[in-house]
Design a protein around this motif. Structure first.
Motif, short mmCIF file in Angstrom:
data_model
loop_
_atom_site.label_atom_id
_atom_site.label_comp_id
_atom_site.label_asym_id
_atom_site.label_seq_id
_atom_site.Cartn_x
_atom_site.Cartn_y
_atom_site.Cartn_z
N UNK A 156 51.14 31.06 45.13
CA UNK A 156 49.86 31.70 45.40
C UNK A 156 49.49 32.64 44.28
N UNK A 157 48.19 32.84 44.10
CA UNK A 157 47.71 33.70 43.02
C UNK A 157 46.46 34.46 43.43
N UNK A 158 46.23 35.59 42.76
CA UNK A 158 44.93 36.26 42.82
C UNK A 158 43.94 35.48 41.97
N UNK A 159 42.64 35.67 42.25
CA UNK A 159 41.61 34.87 41.59
C UNK A 159 40.41 35.74 41.22
N UNK A 160 39.88 35.51 40.02
CA UNK A 160 38.60 36.09 39.63
C UNK A 160 37.64 34.96 39.25
N UNK A 161 36.36 35.26 39.31
CA UNK A 161 35.33 34.28 38.94
C UNK A 161 34.46 34.87 37.83
N UNK A 162 34.31 34.13 36.75
CA UNK A 162 33.40 34.56 35.70
C UNK A 162 31.97 34.38 36.19
N UNK A 163 31.20 35.45 36.19
CA UNK A 163 29.88 35.44 36.80
C UNK A 163 28.92 34.45 36.15
N UNK A 164 28.91 34.40 34.84
CA UNK A 164 27.93 33.56 34.14
C UNK A 164 28.21 32.08 34.29
N UNK A 165 29.48 31.70 34.24
CA UNK A 165 29.83 30.28 34.25
C UNK A 165 30.29 29.77 35.61
N UNK A 166 30.72 30.68 36.49
CA UNK A 166 31.26 30.26 37.78
C UNK A 166 32.70 29.75 37.69
N UNK A 167 33.32 29.84 36.52
CA UNK A 167 34.69 29.37 36.35
C UNK A 167 35.65 30.33 37.05
N UNK A 168 36.58 29.76 37.81
CA UNK A 168 37.59 30.55 38.49
C UNK A 168 38.84 30.64 37.63
N UNK A 169 39.47 31.81 37.65
CA UNK A 169 40.70 32.04 36.90
C UNK A 169 41.78 32.57 37.84
N UNK A 170 42.97 32.00 37.71
CA UNK A 170 44.14 32.57 38.37
C UNK A 170 44.57 33.81 37.59
N UNK A 171 44.91 34.86 38.32
CA UNK A 171 45.47 36.07 37.71
C UNK A 171 46.87 36.21 38.32
N UNK A 172 47.87 35.72 37.61
CA UNK A 172 49.19 35.48 38.20
C UNK A 172 50.25 36.34 37.53
N UNK A 173 50.73 37.35 38.25
CA UNK A 173 51.75 38.26 37.72
C UNK A 173 53.17 37.85 38.12
N UNK A 174 53.31 36.83 38.94
CA UNK A 174 54.61 36.41 39.48
C UNK A 174 55.54 35.89 38.40
N UNK A 175 54.99 35.36 37.32
CA UNK A 175 55.80 34.74 36.28
C UNK A 175 56.61 35.74 35.45
N UNK A 176 56.29 37.03 35.56
CA UNK A 176 56.89 38.02 34.67
C UNK A 176 57.49 39.20 35.43
N UNK A 177 58.35 39.94 34.75
CA UNK A 177 58.91 41.16 35.33
C UNK A 177 57.81 42.18 35.57
N UNK A 178 58.12 43.14 36.44
CA UNK A 178 57.17 44.20 36.74
C UNK A 178 56.68 44.89 35.47
N UNK A 179 55.37 45.13 35.40
CA UNK A 179 54.80 45.88 34.29
C UNK A 179 54.41 45.05 33.08
#
Length: 199
Positions: A156-179
């Motif tokens: 699972x991931x957090x998601x943002x949407x670029x307003x102009x294009x409508x493209x969705x992006x995963x914002x995924x911190x799970x792959x890395x250590x804290x910080x």
């Protein structure tokens, strides 16, 4: 009980719901505000700490967005801000010791993708409340099934949407250590099992 809620959340992430605050209502906790916000840990939001930031933290986060002239730059600024959130909140909750992935290290201060995606959504909502997001809006969490995740379970991931294009992006911190900076990847790529090349 919270684990059951977390599993329901995970199975419902692909439902197309766009309101990010639904995650908090399903966990029966208040949506984040600048004064206080929830922080998940211990796998599946088993433990939730209520935390906050001081004025110096706010100023530091704002400084990441001093140069914010296009969507690509804003995504880079988001990465810096979320890394800062993780470091700062990690010192308050003990999750500063969290390592990448799930069950690599056990304990109440480790986080799985449910914890990570919920916390990242919280941070994104706070950035929006601080009026720092000019080119993106925060979307509901999204998930991919085990057959696509390339690992033992769904992801699972957090998601943002670029307003102009409508493209969705995963914002995924799970792959890395804290910080460390989260990965920001187009959802059309992330959904089909994307992982960083070194993971």
């Amino acid at each position: 009980m919270r684990l059951i809620f977390a599993l329901i959340l995970l199975s419902g992430c692909a439902s197309g719901v766009s309101d990010p605050s639904i995650v908090y209502s399903r966990l029966n906790i208040d949506a984040p505000s600048m004064e206080q916000f929830p922080h998940c840990r211990s796998y599946g939001c088993k433990n939730i700490d209520m935390v906050g930031l001081n004025d110096l933290d706010h100023k530091k986060i704002q400084s990441f967005f001093t140069s914010n002239d296009d969507a690509k730059t804003e995504r880079q600024n988001i990465q810096k801000a979320i890394a800062y959130f993780e470091k700062t909140i990690g010192t308050k909750t003990g999750t500063g010791e969290d390592v990448a992935g799930t069950y690599v290290r056990l304990g109440n201060y480790q986080q799985d993708c449910i914890d990570e995606s919920t916390n990242t959504t919280t941070y994104l909502m706070l950035l929006d409340q601080m009026t720092l997001l000019k080119f993106h809006e925060v979307n509901a969490l999204s998930s991919r099934p085990p057959i696509l995740s390339g690992r033992l379970g769904p992801h699972r991931t957090a998601v943002i949407i670029e307003k102009e294009t409508g493209i969705k992006y995963a914002v995924d911190s799970w792959f890395h250590d804290n910080g460390e900076k989260p990965e920001i990847v187009e959802m059309d790529t992330w959904f089909w099992g994307w992982h960083p090349a070194d993971k």
